[in-house]
Design a protein around this motif. Structure first.
Motif, short mmCIF file in Angstrom:
data_model
loop_
_atom_site.label_atom_id
_atom_site.label_comp_id
_atom_site.label_asym_id
_atom_site.label_seq_id
_atom_site.Cartn_x
_atom_site.Cartn_y
_atom_site.Cartn_z
N THR D 135 15.37 82.86 133.25
CA THR D 135 16.63 82.24 132.83
C THR D 135 16.62 80.72 133.01
O THR D 135 16.16 80.22 134.03
CB THR D 135 17.79 82.84 133.65
OG1 THR D 135 17.77 84.25 133.49
CG2 THR D 135 19.13 82.30 133.19
N PRO D 137 18.89 76.98 132.65
CA PRO D 137 20.27 76.48 132.65
C PRO D 137 20.69 75.83 131.33
O PRO D 137 21.87 75.81 131.00
CB PRO D 137 20.28 75.44 133.77
CG PRO D 137 18.86 75.06 133.98
CD PRO D 137 18.03 76.24 133.57
N ASP D 138 19.74 75.34 130.58
CA ASP D 138 20.12 74.49 129.45
C ASP D 138 20.22 75.21 128.12
O ASP D 138 20.61 74.61 127.12
CB ASP D 138 19.14 73.32 129.35
CG ASP D 138 19.18 72.47 130.61
OD1 ASP D 138 20.27 72.37 131.21
OD2 ASP D 138 18.12 71.96 131.01
N VAL D 139 19.82 76.47 128.08
CA VAL D 139 19.87 77.20 126.82
C VAL D 139 20.39 78.62 127.06
O VAL D 139 20.41 79.11 128.18
CB VAL D 139 18.47 77.32 126.17
CG1 VAL D 139 17.93 75.95 125.81
CG2 VAL D 139 17.50 78.05 127.09
N ALA D 140 20.82 79.26 125.98
CA ALA D 140 21.22 80.66 126.06
C ALA D 140 19.94 81.47 126.04
O ALA D 140 19.38 81.76 125.00
CB ALA D 140 22.12 81.01 124.88
N TRP D 165 16.93 78.77 136.53
CA TRP D 165 17.92 79.03 137.60
C TRP D 165 18.24 80.51 137.68
O TRP D 165 17.81 81.27 136.85
CB TRP D 165 19.15 78.14 137.46
CG TRP D 165 20.09 78.43 136.35
CD1 TRP D 165 19.92 79.28 135.30
CD2 TRP D 165 21.38 77.84 136.19
NE1 TRP D 165 21.00 79.24 134.49
CE2 TRP D 165 21.92 78.38 135.00
CE3 TRP D 165 22.14 76.92 136.92
CZ2 TRP D 165 23.19 78.00 134.54
CZ3 TRP D 165 23.39 76.56 136.45
CH2 TRP D 165 23.90 77.09 135.27
N PHE D 166 18.96 80.83 138.74
CA PHE D 166 19.24 82.24 139.06
C PHE D 166 17.94 83.03 139.21
O PHE D 166 17.80 84.14 138.73
CB PHE D 166 20.15 82.86 137.99
CG PHE D 166 21.54 82.32 138.09
CD1 PHE D 166 22.45 82.88 138.98
CD2 PHE D 166 21.95 81.22 137.34
CE1 PHE D 166 23.72 82.36 139.11
CE2 PHE D 166 23.22 80.70 137.47
CZ PHE D 166 24.11 81.27 138.35
N ARG D 210 17.86 74.64 144.94
CA ARG D 210 19.12 75.02 145.61
C ARG D 210 19.42 76.48 145.28
O ARG D 210 18.88 77.04 144.32
CB ARG D 210 20.29 74.15 145.13
CG ARG D 210 20.53 74.26 143.64
CD ARG D 210 21.86 73.62 143.22
NE ARG D 210 21.98 73.72 141.75
CZ ARG D 210 23.11 73.68 141.06
NH1 ARG D 210 24.25 73.50 141.72
NH2 ARG D 210 23.13 73.81 139.75
N GLY D 211 20.29 77.07 146.06
CA GLY D 211 20.71 78.44 145.79
C GLY D 211 21.97 78.45 144.92
O GLY D 211 22.95 77.78 145.25
N MET D 212 21.91 79.18 143.82
CA MET D 212 23.11 79.35 143.00
C MET D 212 23.96 80.44 143.64
O MET D 212 23.43 81.45 144.11
CB MET D 212 22.73 79.78 141.58
CG MET D 212 21.82 78.83 140.84
SD MET D 212 22.41 77.12 140.79
CE MET D 212 23.95 77.32 139.88
N LYS D 213 25.26 80.26 143.60
CA LYS D 213 26.14 81.29 144.15
C LYS D 213 26.67 82.21 143.05
O LYS D 213 26.76 81.82 141.89
CB LYS D 213 27.31 80.63 144.88
CG LYS D 213 26.84 79.91 146.14
CD LYS D 213 28.01 79.39 146.95
CE LYS D 213 27.46 78.65 148.18
NZ LYS D 213 28.55 78.04 148.96
N VAL D 214 27.01 83.41 143.45
CA VAL D 214 27.62 84.39 142.54
C VAL D 214 28.96 84.78 143.16
O VAL D 214 28.99 85.46 144.19
CB VAL D 214 26.70 85.61 142.37
CG1 VAL D 214 27.41 86.72 141.58
CG2 VAL D 214 25.42 85.22 141.67
N PHE D 379 25.38 90.12 132.51
CA PHE D 379 24.53 89.08 131.90
C PHE D 379 23.05 89.40 131.99
O PHE D 379 22.28 89.01 131.13
CB PHE D 379 24.61 87.76 132.68
CG PHE D 379 25.91 87.14 132.69
CD1 PHE D 379 26.54 86.82 131.52
CD2 PHE D 379 26.53 86.86 133.89
CE1 PHE D 379 27.77 86.22 131.53
CE2 PHE D 379 27.75 86.26 133.90
CZ PHE D 379 28.37 85.93 132.73
#
Lengths: 401, 401, 401, 401
Positions: D135, D137-140, D165-166, D210-214, D379
């Motif tokens: 995945t 961040p900048d595109v679908a 990311w993620f 960094r850690g992404m949060k959910v 997702f």
């Protein structure tokens, strides 16, 4: 665990599919046209189809044991689904139509010898029709203790008084007998108050009053949904089915297989609706795109497929449980399919209608009629809400001390 | 901001409520009975009610300006809601029934002098009925560019060829004229191709072919929903309404007020459904409790109230916007009420039906019939999905550069 | 009936919108960053914003009467909506943040002179914060008779014992006082058992034990949601608010305006979500189309707009009713907005998140945090289900004899 | 057709249930407590549980073939459901946790000998963890052709640039390798542009940012969800998995079994939620009734049961199809379970939360955390909407000429 059909089922499916393609679907238009003038009963062409079905060995498929085709619930279920693609014709043509199916099961299981001879035989031969008289206009009859029709013994006779409605098939002059649920002993424990008796058409005091409509449909080709009045109707005591006080238990026994039949036919109706929805969506355009290219319509189609696949499996598993552990062991699943199927199929039909535009509401497509039928199943055998409460109670009970 | 009624509205509401209580509701049963035998048109008692309504000053309330009652949309809306409690009778009795309302508005706004004299006057007097012929069976007519009916000028006449269906009211022999939408110039820009012409009943080549059903209902007392065929139908050129190529614009103008009328009547129907649901729930018991004590039924009642309150305000605000900034300024709201109202009222009617058990599906309660009507409104004037796309596009446009 | 803003509202809206654009929205990123290190309380930059808001005359807008801005509920509501676009910052910056708003209203209405001097004044000046301690971990506290915290008079003092949780703001060291609901007389009629007392932070026996999380959020910048233990906590009797046994009535009075505030802020949050959803959908592409061109996404956008328009009107009407006929007369509507708003806004936020892909779940967009907040409002002041039952009961009562 | 478990499955179920009861569930509280201080990685007690699981023969159950337990998908599925009752612990303790499971399958199927030795072996032994970096961040990135990370061959090395990311698990220092999807040939046909390479932790130019949060959760005990930057990261060409241009095909192969695992674990989570919902509802009272007696709560419990039964069967059938006709033949079903399961389980968790009141949102119950996890699965592997479109297209295709 195995999700394939056994050989018997596979062979019967093929044979029934051929009958549908060769005989039933081509007859649909003529059936509709004849229905307009054939009064309270099936149009004439049905007799030919019955003969053809019988010849092809597609007769009484629903009935286990020697009197019927001897299939298990799990074997019959996929056949009921196929009939559901054209339910008005296919179920009647193969002598697998409600309410006769439930009545035949009931007589095969609980009927005395003369009752079987007098009524079960001609029913099995497709010579007469029958009705099942349970629902009453004046009470919430999903609670059997509410039933107000009285069956009082007087010497060698039972005297019946009461009012029933939505008695499917009873407007048909060829419906020769009604199985009537009433109370023989209002003082007994709540599930021992009810009994069932056979009431032949033409018995004095029995009035078939009028046809109730379901939305605007009178369902005349199925014998309608009659309001029936019983005023001092007398039948000999041998017209009792089973024993006095046994009515509730018989009614319960009747439910399980009927639930499977209903639900599988609905799944067949849903499959047909998806097919019609796809074909229509591919053939019409608005604003430069086919309707099939609209994202929302694609969403409906996908959701329909996803829901159908789940429903079918649950109904099949329920049939398997009934075959292997009995109706009691399948209690939760029998309720679950009753809750899940009509609601989901109603949704699918609604979307298929929407894709058809105004035509979808009309007599030109089988969708609106099917919708009205499935809507009525959210009540039949008790409203969904009653079944949900009961199912929830069983779930909660697991955690009560 | 102020949510109270003005004096005119308050006075008319009181007067109309009295008419409902004293004349309309008591006539419902007789209306149903007469309908069974009165063919394609209203039952005889309607004429008496029309006289009474006129005497009470409850006539043509929908029509702004001198020819009508002169009310704003915001003033008329709460009256339409009241009519919605018994829509078959109340709207007809007060000469406020579709499609005549839209046709009268159209003629008042765009009709020539002779057109107004010939058709608007008797319509205003409730002497004749009219129909509006737009929907076609062979195309998705929510896209006006799809319309395939042709209107070709030939000397002093227009020649019309095409097929329409779901033409409400046209089965009624007293429907004396059809306003027909067709294409005069298929080569023009997409919204300048269409024109509208008046076609008197009885014009050679015009065939009123059959009544389309809506969930089994033929709606005969409203003149049904006809399939109509035009084969070389000829009318003089003065039968054109407005100008050639103006058909789309006229159709758009007709929509706004009609939307308000429809939606407010649906809200009235929903209010009645809630009342019937409450009364029924209080009067029936199962398993030792009234249905009104069931948590799920309480949930339905609460949800119904919550949804109705929201819908009504949105329709009223839309009416206010139409009065203050015009139809164009109210575009989003006019679409919003079209999307929101039928869906919510359908849900409420479904729940009211469920509380009534099988009776709720039948002719004994006004619920199933109302349901079929509201279901059909998810198509009328274009399916909801088309309106949603258009509304979304306007929302997205705010953020496009 | 009139749906326009009055002049005062229009002027304040313009002023507040300017403040949002010039001060609040530009500070969002820094606010988030400072929050990561500022412990249980607002980040430092909030003080500057408070000064700026006060300078611009945007202070205590929520409070009617002389002590506040003197606005009606109907005038304040559209301002609360605007704050809702950036609720963490805007409400705090203008001294309009819960639970202080409700506490200030309560003290303004029921507080004694010293209570107002000691606590209301510094609250009005934004110098201290406060908490409202009602919810208990061990009982379903939506039923006030369940409250188990005891408040026992002992000479000149009240002795408090009990446990509370989800006490918003109490983790903030600057939260100087808790308003505590408990029972002074468990034997009194059910709505006269409860009283409210002020308990200053630091009173012996009072333990602020831990922060409860809402999903994974600790909401530290708002002072968290504390679990609080009271062990023989003693306060002088003059810390009672109002009278003994008056707790339930005070709690009810506190609810109405709070409901308006919450709901309007949610509508503001929903508007922002729609904006973000549109912008994102326009900026991303998959399979050759922007996401904005996907029919399902357009459906979500349209539905969001349709729901927001309805909700806003219902909340505004509720505010108008509270202003004109009082909280009691607006009872149904106050419950209706509590039921309708969180559910609808939750749905809108969910769709906005879905359009954002995984990012929508994360700290990089304000959507997931807003979602968690609105989800928690389906409990706050009692779960929706309790309110629906109560509303349904009032509806049913119209038809009981 | 047969709905019973085979002997292997029945035996393993019993063994796993014992492990859950004896080891996993009793460790939940300590796991939560240790997590608070154990940073980005599992808490210490996990190692003991791993040893115990291995000793009991509950290790690598997910992996078919000799390297794993050798179970079919249909045999493993019911075990994954059991793990789902406490997914954080049980899946990790048995070495059956994502994303390692998918990575192990991938290496077992496509890895070269040294890749299997270097990475698959220690993964199979539970000594290291791994991540899967797809995945961006900048595109679908649900559209694989959108992937913007570049993998450019330069002599004996690949040079990687991009941002992901993620990336679940990558914050864990023991995550020793990332499988990275990028484009080796942007000019190739759309499904031959992508390749996968192994990137060891510590490779220069690789930054775990960094850690992404959910929903506020950092999921630290699972190694979080990292944002990862690749700046001229170089790996030898033998780090390519499979062949150049094979990335898309490998990603597809990875999906099927992962879908079964996810869905069955969700069903386990749903079963636990129903249990918690029932227990809570039985133990709390409001207004003189237990919550379990509230009709609306009963409705939720019944609906939950009905939905779970359907979902489970569909997932099991999908597993059976994958075993018997392969992933391609199970395409529709694999998409169907992806669409149906997260949505239904999210609904069930929401209702369980509602029954728990505010506590249900908090760290004191496993419900809110489970909810956030299931929400993110709407997702994962592409949003539901993409799968619905694809499934609908296949349905429509049946009727295209």
């Amino acid at each position: 665990m195995n999700f394939g059909f056994d050989d018997t089922t596979a062979e019967l499916r093929a044979r029934l599919l051929a009958f549908m393609d060769e005989c039933v679907l081509p007859a649909e238009r003529a059936y509709e046209e004849q229905t307009a003038t054939s009064g309270w009963g099936p149009p004439p062409l049905l007799e030919d189809l019955k003969g053809e079905a019988r010849k092809r060995g597609l007769w009484n498929l629903f009935l286990p044991g020697e009197e019927g085709a001897g299939l298990t619930n799990l074997q019959y279920a996929p056949l009921a689904e196929i009939m559901g693609r054209s339910p008005s014709i296919a179920a009647s043509a193969t002598n697998c139509a409600a309410p006769d199916t439930g009545n035949m099961e009931l007589l095969a299981q609980f009927g005395s010898e003369w009752q079987r001879k007098e009524y079960l035989e001609p029913l099995l031969n497709g010579e007469i029709r029958s009705a099942f008289a349970m629902t009453e206009p004046d009470v919430a009859s999903s609670d059997a203790t509410n039933i107000s029709t009285s069956i009082v013994r007087d010497g060698g006779e039972y005297v019946i008084n009461g009012r029933k409605w939505f008695i499917t098939g009873a407007m048909n002059p060829n419906c020769k007998v009604l199985i009537v649920m009433g109370k023989t002993d209002p003082e007994a424990p709540s599930h021992r108050q009810q009994s069932m008796v056979l009431v032949p058409r033409g018995t004095p005091g029995l009035t078939i009053k009028r046809g109730m409509k379901v939305f605007g449909y009178d369902d005349a080709s199925h014998g309608g949904h009659a309001e029936v009045v019983f005023e001092d109707v007398r039948v000999p005591v041998d017209h009792l089915i089973g024993e006095e006080g046994g009515g509730f238990a018989i009614a319960q026994a009747r439910l399980g297989p009927g639930r499977i039949h209903h639900c599988m036919r609905l799944i067949g109706a849903a499959e047909r609706a998806v097919e019609l929805m796809c074909r229509r969506a591919l053939s019409r355009s608005t604003f430069g795109k086919t309707i099939a290219q609209q994202g929302v319509v694609q969403d409906w189609i996908a959701e329909s497929r996803v829901r159908i696949e789940q429903l079918r499996l649950l109904v099949l598993k329920t049939a398997w449980l009934m075959d292997t552990v009995g109706n009691r062991g399948a209690h939760t699943e029998i309720q679950a399919i009753k809750i899940a199927t009509p609601a989901a199929v109603e949704w699918i039909l609604d979307k298929a209608i929407q894709v058809h535009g105004a035509g979808g509401l009309s007599q030109d497509f089988p969708l609106a009629g099917a919708w009205a039928g499935v809507r009525s199943l959210r009540f039949a055998d008790g409203p969904d809400e009653v079944h949900k409460r009961s199912l929830a109670y069983r779930e909660l009970k697991k955690y009560m001390d």
